[in-house]
Design a protein around this motif. Structure first.
Motif, mmCIF file in Angstrom:
data_model
loop_
_atom_site.group_PDB
_atom_site.id
_atom_site.type_symbol
_atom_site.label_atom_id
_atom_site.label_comp_id
_atom_site.label_asym_id
_atom_site.label_seq_id
_atom_site.Cartn_x
_atom_site.Cartn_y
_atom_site.Cartn_z
ATOM 1 N N LYS A 90 -14.749 4.484 -9.719
ATOM 2 C CA LYS A 90 -13.495 3.767 -9.956
ATOM 3 C C LYS A 90 -12.329 4.408 -9.204
ATOM 4 O O LYS A 90 -11.400 3.713 -8.777
ATOM 5 C CB LYS A 90 -13.209 3.700 -11.460
ATOM 6 C CG LYS A 90 -14.203 2.840 -12.220
ATOM 7 C CD LYS A 90 -13.900 2.807 -13.710
ATOM 8 C CE LYS A 90 -14.912 1.930 -14.452
ATOM 9 N NZ LYS A 90 -14.666 1.905 -15.906
ATOM 10 N N ILE A 142 -12.434 3.119 -5.669
ATOM 11 C CA ILE A 142 -12.017 1.717 -5.644
ATOM 12 C C ILE A 142 -10.500 1.617 -5.722
ATOM 13 O O ILE A 142 -9.868 0.863 -4.972
ATOM 14 C CB ILE A 142 -12.665 0.936 -6.810
ATOM 15 C CG1 ILE A 142 -14.185 0.895 -6.638
ATOM 16 C CG2 ILE A 142 -12.105 -0.485 -6.884
ATOM 17 C CD1 ILE A 142 -14.925 0.390 -7.868
ATOM 18 N N GLU A 143 -9.911 2.379 -6.613
ATOM 19 C CA GLU A 143 -8.459 2.359 -6.771
ATOM 20 C C GLU A 143 -7.770 2.849 -5.499
ATOM 21 O O GLU A 143 -6.746 2.286 -5.081
ATOM 22 C CB GLU A 143 -8.040 3.214 -7.967
ATOM 23 C CG GLU A 143 -6.531 3.288 -8.191
ATOM 24 C CD GLU A 143 -5.883 1.926 -8.405
ATOM 25 O OE1 GLU A 143 -4.692 1.801 -8.037
ATOM 26 O OE2 GLU A 143 -6.547 0.995 -8.908
ATOM 27 N N ILE A 149 -8.921 2.619 -2.392
ATOM 28 C CA ILE A 149 -9.057 1.571 -1.370
ATOM 29 C C ILE A 149 -8.076 0.433 -1.624
ATOM 30 O O ILE A 149 -7.409 -0.058 -0.691
ATOM 31 C CB ILE A 149 -10.511 1.042 -1.344
ATOM 32 C CG1 ILE A 149 -11.461 2.118 -0.799
ATOM 33 C CG2 ILE A 149 -10.619 -0.231 -0.509
ATOM 34 C CD1 ILE A 149 -12.927 1.779 -0.934
ATOM 35 N N ASN A 150 -7.955 0.018 -2.883
ATOM 36 C CA ASN A 150 -7.051 -1.079 -3.210
ATOM 37 C C ASN A 150 -5.592 -0.698 -3.019
ATOM 38 O O ASN A 150 -4.786 -1.488 -2.516
ATOM 39 C CB ASN A 150 -7.301 -1.550 -4.650
ATOM 40 C CG ASN A 150 -8.625 -2.282 -4.801
ATOM 41 O OD1 ASN A 150 -9.189 -2.769 -3.827
ATOM 42 N ND2 ASN A 150 -9.122 -2.371 -6.021
ATOM 43 N N THR A 151 -5.247 0.518 -3.416
ATOM 44 C CA THR A 151 -3.873 0.989 -3.239
ATOM 45 C C THR A 151 -3.536 1.129 -1.767
ATOM 46 O O THR A 151 -2.428 0.775 -1.323
ATOM 47 C CB THR A 151 -3.669 2.337 -3.960
ATOM 48 O OG1 THR A 151 -3.945 2.178 -5.352
ATOM 49 C CG2 THR A 151 -2.241 2.842 -3.784
ATOM 50 N N LYS A 197 -4.722 -0.568 0.700
ATOM 51 C CA LYS A 197 -4.496 -1.896 1.267
ATOM 52 C C LYS A 197 -3.116 -2.433 0.903
ATOM 53 O O LYS A 197 -2.413 -3.012 1.737
ATOM 54 C CB LYS A 197 -5.571 -2.865 0.797
ATOM 55 C CG LYS A 197 -5.431 -4.242 1.452
ATOM 56 C CD LYS A 197 -6.396 -5.262 0.910
ATOM 57 C CE LYS A 197 -6.165 -6.607 1.599
ATOM 58 N NZ LYS A 197 -6.972 -7.681 1.016
ATOM 59 N N ARG A 198 -2.716 -2.231 -0.353
ATOM 60 C CA ARG A 198 -1.408 -2.719 -0.783
ATOM 61 C C ARG A 198 -0.270 -2.030 -0.032
ATOM 62 O O ARG A 198 0.712 -2.655 0.357
ATOM 63 C CB ARG A 198 -1.236 -2.507 -2.283
ATOM 64 C CG ARG A 198 -2.185 -3.320 -3.158
ATOM 65 C CD ARG A 198 -1.879 -3.120 -4.636
ATOM 66 N NE ARG A 198 -3.091 -3.305 -5.438
ATOM 67 C CZ ARG A 198 -3.595 -2.406 -6.253
ATOM 68 N NH1 ARG A 198 -2.986 -1.219 -6.402
ATOM 69 N NH2 ARG A 198 -4.685 -2.655 -6.946
ATOM 70 N N GLN A 236 -7.436 -3.080 5.314
ATOM 71 C CA GLN A 236 -8.633 -3.162 4.478
ATOM 72 C C GLN A 236 -9.605 -2.059 4.860
ATOM 73 O O GLN A 236 -10.004 -1.946 6.016
ATOM 74 C CB GLN A 236 -9.318 -4.517 4.662
ATOM 75 C CG GLN A 236 -10.542 -4.723 3.798
ATOM 76 C CD GLN A 236 -10.184 -5.084 2.366
ATOM 77 O OE1 GLN A 236 -9.659 -6.154 2.088
ATOM 78 N NE2 GLN A 236 -10.466 -4.174 1.446
ATOM 79 N N ASN A 253 -19.034 -5.638 -3.972
ATOM 80 C CA ASN A 253 -18.393 -6.284 -5.115
ATOM 81 C C ASN A 253 -19.415 -6.970 -6.009
ATOM 82 O O ASN A 253 -19.242 -7.032 -7.233
ATOM 83 C CB ASN A 253 -17.345 -7.289 -4.640
ATOM 84 C CG ASN A 253 -15.997 -6.634 -4.368
ATOM 85 O OD1 ASN A 253 -15.746 -5.502 -4.814
ATOM 86 N ND2 ASN A 253 -15.134 -7.321 -3.658
ATOM 87 N N ILE A 280 -13.192 -4.471 -5.332
ATOM 88 C CA ILE A 280 -12.400 -4.147 -4.155
ATOM 89 C C ILE A 280 -11.621 -5.390 -3.748
ATOM 90 O O ILE A 280 -12.209 -6.461 -3.562
ATOM 91 C CB ILE A 280 -13.301 -3.668 -2.997
ATOM 92 C CG1 ILE A 280 -14.025 -2.391 -3.413
ATOM 93 C CG2 ILE A 280 -12.484 -3.439 -1.730
ATOM 94 C CD1 ILE A 280 -15.172 -2.014 -2.503
ATOM 95 N N GLU A 281 -10.337 -5.254 -3.614
ATOM 96 C CA GLU A 281 -9.488 -6.404 -3.283
ATOM 97 C C GLU A 281 -9.639 -6.772 -1.811
ATOM 98 O O GLU A 281 -9.682 -5.900 -0.944
ATOM 99 C CB GLU A 281 -8.027 -6.073 -3.589
ATOM 100 C CG GLU A 281 -7.768 -5.786 -5.072
ATOM 101 C CD GLU A 281 -6.387 -5.250 -5.341
ATOM 102 O OE1 GLU A 281 -5.580 -5.175 -4.388
ATOM 103 O OE2 GLU A 281 -6.108 -4.876 -6.498
#
Length: 314
Positions: A242, A245-246, A248-250, A252-253, A258, A301, A312-313
């Motif tokens: 987790k 994952i967090e 990678i998502n952060t 990207k934001r 990506q 995913n 993953i977003e």
């Protein structure tokens, strides 16, 4: 290769902005190799470039290669074959996947895409897969599929190294550190060969446990300005948690980039941990190579959803 001439995109170095970089006085850029091509991106583009040129020159009937069910290399080879009108054959690890192909394709975006590009599949057991370099096994495949051009698992051979030597250009000589994710060792070998061995250090972040890749890399380079950072594999190729994952998502934001969960995500996580821990002196200039692999997110995913993990977003 016609798709190089007609569909290749410009690669550029994108600056990464982050509070920790400002605090530590570190400059970080990412080379956007993932933007090279929509379907044959990053290091897969580089590795296949000269291999497929030779396959065409030798007038081979097809290109055969090896990979797992979610392999970036399988997807890229299939796409390149379609673009160049070369038949492709994928020897896939896991004979159970071929027992109900329709069901497999429904739940596997990578193989579904490869099939849509015209790739034929040859599913084998995991035990048989270990024989992928055995001449007798390869001869059996030639008896079945004809005079194919062989591309190894992951695409790494001398021609792949030649292609990966083109990742760095003259504008990249200003960086002190170059980082790359490591799978089979081909990409980082090419980067090492084209780096400035006196002024630059190449750091590799393996996706697998262990330091066995050291000998593999030494087969392709005589330079010694490199090191493998082996603490950030998260347990192996398909392993993830987790926290990653967090990250990678952060990322990207914040950066609009990506990352994939198998290679670049782990590399960037590890790199930021090293920066936080003071592994680099002030004013160090770092270039991180984005090697692509985005297509693998769908498969990851799918696995994460079964575990009730965050996704993953995309």
């Amino acid at each position: 290769m016609s798709f190089i001439a007609t569909e290749i995109a410009s690669v550029y170095n994108q600056e990464i902005k982050h509070a920790i970089l400002k605090e530590k006085e570190i400059t970080l850029y990412m080379k956007r190799e993932d933007l090279l091509h929509t379907e044959v991106s990053g290091n897969k583009f580089r590795k296949l470039k000269y291999n497929l040129e030779v396959a065409k020159l030798q007038k081979k009937s097809s290109v055969l290669t090896f990979g797992g069910a979610y392999s970036n290399h399988i997807a890229a080879t299939a796409a390149a074959g379609k673009l160049l009108n070369i038949a492709t054959i994928g020897v896939i690890r896991g004979d159970e996947l071929g027992r109900d192909l329709e069901k497999t394709l429904k739940g596997n975006a990578t193989l579904r895409f490869a099939k849509s590009c015209g790739m034929r599949f040859h599913f084998i057991t995991r035990l048989a897969y270990r024989e992928k370099e055995n001449p007798l096994f390869l001869e059996e495949l030639k008896q079945k599929y004809g005079d194919f051009y062989l591309v190894p698992e992951g695409g790494t051979n001398s021609l792949a190294i030649k292609g990966c030597e083109e990742i760095l250009d003259s504008n990249d000589h200003k960086f002190d550190i170059i980082t790359s994710a490591v799978g089979t060792g081909g990409t980082i070998s090419g980067i090492i060969n084209s780096s400035d061995k006196k002024e630059q250090t190449i750091l590799g972040f393996p996706a697998l446990k262990g330091d066995f890749l050291i000998d593999e890399i030494k087969n392709y380079t005589n330079q010694n300005n490199w090191k493998l950072i082996t603490e950030y594999h998260f347990g192996g190729y398909s392993k993830i948690n987790k926290e990653l994952i967090e990250f990678i998502n952060t990322f990207k934001r914040l950066q609009g980039i990506q990352l994939d969960p198998v290679y670049t995500g782990k590399m960037m996580y590890g790199l930021f941990e090293m920066i936080k821990n003071g592994s680099f002196r002030k004013n160090t200039r770092i270039l991180a190579i984005h090697t692509g692999g985005i297509q693998g997110i769908a498969g990851m995913n799918n696995k994460l959803s079964k575990k009730n993990f965050p996704l993953i977003e995309v």
